[in-house]
Enzyme design. Structure first.
Site, PDB file in Angstrom:
ATOM      1  N   SER A 116      -7.211  42.723   8.463  1.00  0.00           N
ATOM      2  CA  SER A 116      -8.551  43.093   8.936  1.00  0.00           C
ATOM      3  C   SER A 116      -8.721  42.729  10.405  1.00  0.00           C
ATOM      4  CB  SER A 116      -9.609  42.355   8.114  1.00  0.00           C
ATOM      5  OG  SER A 116     -10.898  42.520   8.666  1.00  0.00           O
ATOM      6  N   TYR A 140     -13.789  35.705   5.236  1.00  0.00           N
ATOM      7  CA  TYR A 140     -12.857  36.801   5.032  1.00  0.00           C
ATOM      8  C   TYR A 140     -11.841  36.864   6.165  1.00  0.00           C
ATOM      9  CZ  TYR A 140     -11.169  41.527   4.074  1.00  0.00           C
ATOM     10  OH  TYR A 140     -10.379  42.628   3.804  1.00  0.00           O
ATOM     11  N   LYS A 144      -7.647  36.183   6.068  1.00  0.00           N
ATOM     12  CA  LYS A 144      -6.623  37.088   6.578  1.00  0.00           C
ATOM     13  C   LYS A 144      -5.735  36.395   7.610  1.00  0.00           C
ATOM     14  CE  LYS A 144      -7.682  40.810   4.238  1.00  0.00           C
ATOM     15  NZ  LYS A 144      -6.762  41.342   3.210  1.00  0.00           N
TER      16      LYS A 144
END
Length: 351
Positions: A116, A140, A144
């Site tokens: 991402s 998030y 990653k």
């Protein structure tokens, strides 16, 4: 080619499954269906299971012996992006480690990680290149970063080639009308705007109108999901050809503001739905646009749907179709451990 796709029943994963299936590849999709749907898997064979099930994962990798693995699994919920929760990292890193351990155990290489642009946080340079430093501002993005660092270390310690594909704000739906966004907790602006237009929510909230952008609202690099699926195909082909680890950004290299998205959604749907501009969300950068020149140069990827109205129109057609019924029932066979071994040579695309 035999390809194992974890999370392949989800929104992005199912579009990648279709793109690879149409090319004739043998596919096994490994998904616990917590955010995906069996009916979204139009090619290959679906193993309904969790990556935490190490015994079944070992069996699938040993018996299927894939030539490559694409890893989509990672939970993304808005509250988990804002609040640190140890279980979030434990669960997502843990299942990835299970996958990597099984791949190493049976000599399976390489791996394509669905990453991402959230790893960049609030970047100083726009469009942001792959060389920009990690600076995630939510859980998030931090997850990653952790996964990418694990892969980087593994590649340095072992012959384990991988690619990390970083993207942001995926939208739209399959132009054939077979696939689209079905996960109820999807939170990006285009999906929320269309749900408001359909009357599923009373109003659309735009978070922040005082950013240093032309109209004060956040600017994002939206990419059509089928263009992203083709990027996965091209990146995987290059990875298998060269055996070289690489990081790629994937986007259109320009963005649209929140107000521009609202205007386009009203134009496409013909519905003047209610919009409310509220305060900023914690951690939201003013603009996030990625530089995809490396991807285009090294893989030949050329997007076909770089048009906001097309992106929204394809998503709107899918949203309307959801009112009626799912566009197709599952054409794959869901299997468990007791039947996988006996069927391990039957992984042709579904009719």
């Amino acid at each position: 080619m035999r390809i194992l796709i974890t999370g392949g029943a989800g929104y992005i994963g199912s579009h990648v499954v279709k793109a690879l299936g149409k090319l004739g590849h043998d596919l096994v999709i490994y998904d616990n269906l917590s955010a995906g749907h069996a009916s979204a898997v139009s090619y290959g064979r679906l193993v309904v299971a969790d990556l935490a099930d190490k015994a079944l994962l070992d069996l699938v990798i040993r018996e299927f012996s894939p030539d490559a693995v694409i890893h989509f699994n990672a939970t993304i919920q808005v509250e988990e992006q804002v609040y640190e929760r140890p279980a979030y990292y434990r669960d997502n890193v843990g299942i990835t480690m299970n996958l990597l351990e099984s791949m190493l155990k049976y000599g399976v290489r390489p791996l394509l990680l669905s990453s991402s642009a959230a790893v960049y946080g609030t970047p100083e340079t726009i469009p942001v290149p792959e060389t920009a430093p990690f600076a995630p501002v939510n859980s998030y993005g931090t997850l990653k970063v952790m996964l990418e660092k694990i892969l980087r270390g593994l590649a340095e310690a072992e012959e384990f080639p991988y690619v990390s594909l970083r993207y942001f704000n995926v939208a739209g739906a399959d132009p054939d009308g077979e696939l689209g966004q079905t996960h109820g907790s999807a939170t990006h602006l285009i999906t929320r705007a269309l749900k408001t237009a359909r009357g599923r929510t009373p109003k659309l909230s735009i978070y922040g109108d005082d950013y240093p952008t032309p109209d004060g609202t956040c600017v994002r690099d939206y990419i059509h999901v089928t263009d992203l699926a083709q990027a996965h195909v091209r990146v995987l082909e290059r990875l298998l050809e060269t055996g070289t680890s690489k990081v790629f950004n994937c986007g259109y290299g320009h963005g649209y503001s929140g107000r521009e998205v609202v205007d386009a959604a009203r134009r496409v749907t013909g519905i003047d739905f209610k919009v409310e501009e509220t305060g900023r969300q914690p951690g939201d950068p003013a603009a996030l646009i990625v530089d995809s020149s490396r991807l285009k140069e090294l893989t030949g990827w050329t997007p076909k749907h770089d048009d906001l109205d097309f992106i929204i129109r394809s998503a709107w057609e899918w949203e309307k179709r959801l009112k009626l019924k799912r566009p197709h029932e599952s054409r794959i066979e869901s299997v468990r451990e007791d039947s996988f071994r006996s069927q391990s040579n039957q992984c042709a695309p579904a009719a």
